[in-house]
Design a protein around this motif. Structure first.
Motif, PDB file in Angstrom:
ATOM      1  N   ASP A  42       1.033  -1.177  -0.132  1.00 17.19           N
ATOM      2  CA  ASP A  42      -0.039   0.026  -0.031  1.00 17.19           C
ATOM      3  C   ASP A  42       1.026   1.181   0.029  1.00 17.19           C
ATOM      4  O   ASP A  42       1.356   1.938   1.089  1.00 17.19           O
ATOM      5  N   THR A  43       1.235   1.668  -1.306  1.00 15.19           N
ATOM      6  CA  THR A  43       2.325   2.751  -1.498  1.00 15.19           C
ATOM      7  C   THR A  43       1.818   4.027  -0.579  1.00 15.19           C
ATOM      8  O   THR A  43       2.727   4.630  -0.211  1.00 15.19           O
ATOM      9  N   ALA A  44       0.599   4.363  -0.877  1.00 14.30           N
ATOM     10  CA  ALA A  44       0.100   5.491  -0.383  1.00 14.30           C
ATOM     11  C   ALA A  44       0.127   5.589   1.097  1.00 14.30           C
ATOM     12  O   ALA A  44       0.459   6.573   1.914  1.00 14.30           O
ATOM     13  N   ALA A  45      -0.249   4.497   1.846  1.00 14.21           N
ATOM     14  CA  ALA A  45      -0.306   4.562   3.178  1.00 14.21           C
ATOM     15  C   ALA A  45       1.152   4.566   3.880  1.00 14.21           C
ATOM     16  O   ALA A  45       1.503   5.152   5.042  1.00 14.21           O
ATOM     17  N   LEU A  46       2.104   3.988   3.119  1.00 15.92           N
ATOM     18  CA  LEU A  46       3.586   4.017   3.798  1.00 15.92           C
ATOM     19  C   LEU A  46       4.134   5.441   3.242  1.00 15.92           C
ATOM     20  O   LEU A  46       4.981   5.764   4.251  1.00 15.92           O
ATOM     21  N   LEU A  47       3.878   5.879   2.431  1.00 13.81           N
ATOM     22  CA  LEU A  47       4.246   7.326   2.093  1.00 13.81           C
ATOM     23  C   LEU A  47       3.679   8.326   3.050  1.00 13.81           C
ATOM     24  O   LEU A  47       4.173   9.248   3.663  1.00 13.81           O
ATOM     25  N   ASP A  48       2.240   8.117   3.563  1.00 17.47           N
ATOM     26  CA  ASP A  48       1.801   8.908   4.424  1.00 17.47           C
ATOM     27  C   ASP A  48       2.434   8.867   5.747  1.00 17.47           C
ATOM     28  O   ASP A  48       2.675   9.776   6.477  1.00 17.47           O
ATOM     29  N   LEU A  49       2.578   7.519   6.105  1.00 21.41           N
ATOM     30  CA  LEU A  49       3.367   7.254   7.416  1.00 21.41           C
ATOM     31  C   LEU A  49       4.885   7.928   7.320  1.00 21.41           C
ATOM     32  O   LEU A  49       5.061   8.477   8.477  1.00 21.41           O
TER      33      LEU A  49
END
Length: 330
Positions: free
Chosen positions: A252-259
């Motif tokens: 989940d690229t978006a979730a990891l980038l947000d993190l």
């Protein structure tokens, strides 16, 4: 690779065969295959340079070929030992430089699987999809050869049933007295292969000249430029990284980038990569979904940021430092 271990129950070995890293191959079954990469040619049209070691898109040609078959039980490279990204068996044909049939014979001595992929070491655009198509086509046949856009068979981009291949090599040796210097067509005369089309001539594109090398480099550079232009470079990078690490994982690229953003802003910039590593490790250890753990870590980072802001508001400004009183004159 530098660690050397003897292969397990692989039959007769060439005198200079060496296994570099890795464990014993999986038991032979209908889904198991090995790969042989002939890599001992003289590369005369390239001035004698070590062609398999030339880089295209940041990886050697040899590693690009090996990347297309990561699930091969055993990978045998026939030619001078070279560093590789994955464990391989290195061996030499007899005599060294003795041609493709001598290389196949040497490579087969280190294989046990019922299907053997034979792939030349200069195929920059070979993919796993082509490997799978060749393997599927070889079911119930002696072999499956890639056929290029011009209708030419490519016996060094092929899947062979191991036993028919051994019998064909034995027949050529019996007819001609030796395998050294013999053409591939002598082998194909003893096999009944199927053909797998390559209409775009992508997988069958090989690098025989410097012009071919430069064309391959330019093509990969152009593809990467288009990927960056369309904002999908991260998807390409994640795909490449997963292949390099040998993992199959939905990211989940978006979730990891947000993190990573929350950790960098709420804690400290170096916290971003360290936190994403911890989330991935926890997901693997606990068998949990990465996005769930990423949300928990992001919430923690946001709490840290909020607490830091509250503490900053509650701390009074430091009073100006009092000047020391002058001592009375004596």
């Amino acid at each position: 690779m530098t660690d050397q271990q003897p292969p397990q129950d692989r039959g007769p070995r060439a005198a200079d065969g060496a296994l570099h890293g890795g464990a014993a191959s999986a038991p032979a079954d209908s889904g198991t295959y090995d790969v042989i990469v002939p890599a001992g040619g003289a590369a005369r049209r390239l001035g004698g340079v070590d062609k398999p070691g030339l880089t295209v898109g940041g990886r050697s040609l040899l590693d690009r070929v090996l990347d297309a078959c990561p699930d091969a039980a055993t990978a045998v490279v026939v030619g001078p030992p070279r560093p590789t990204a994955r464990p391989v068996v290195h061996t030499r044909e007899e005599p060294p430089g003795g041609g493709p049939l001598a290389a196949l014979d040497a490579g087969l001595r280190h294989t046990t699987a019922p299907v053997v992929l034979v792939l030349s070491a200069d195929l920059p655009f070979l993919t796993g999809a082509t490997v799978r198509a060749l393997r599927a086509a070889a079911e119930g046949a002696d072999a499956a050869l890639l056929r290029d856009a011009e209708g030419k068979d490519q016996p060094l981009v092929a899947a062979y049933r191991a036993e028919p291949l051994r019998r064909a090599l034995a027949a050529v040796r019996a007819e001609r007295g030796t395998l050294a210097g013999q053409p591939l067509r002598a082998l194909l005369a003893h096999l009944t292969p199927r053909r797998v089309p390559d209409p775009t001539a992508t997988a069958s594109f090989d690098c025989d000249t410097w012009e071919d090398i430069e064309a391959a480099r330019a093509r990969i550079g152009a593809v990467r430029a288009r990927i960056r232009e369309h904002g999908t470079v991260l998807d390409e990078w994640i795909t490449a990284a997963k292949a390099e690490l040998g993992i199959e994982l939905n990211v989940d690229t978006a979730a990891l980038l947000d993190l990573a953003r929350d950790a960098a802003h709420g804690v400290a910039r170096p916290a971003a990569p360290l936190t994403t590593f911890l989330v991935g490790y926890a997901a693997a250890q606990q068998g949990q979904d990465v996005s769930v753990l990423a949300a928990k870590a992001a919430a923690l980072a946001n709490r840290w940021a909020a607490e830091a802001a509250e503490n900053a508001d509650a701390t009074p400004e430091a009073a100006p430092e009092a000047k020391p009183k002058a001592k009375p004159a004596k």
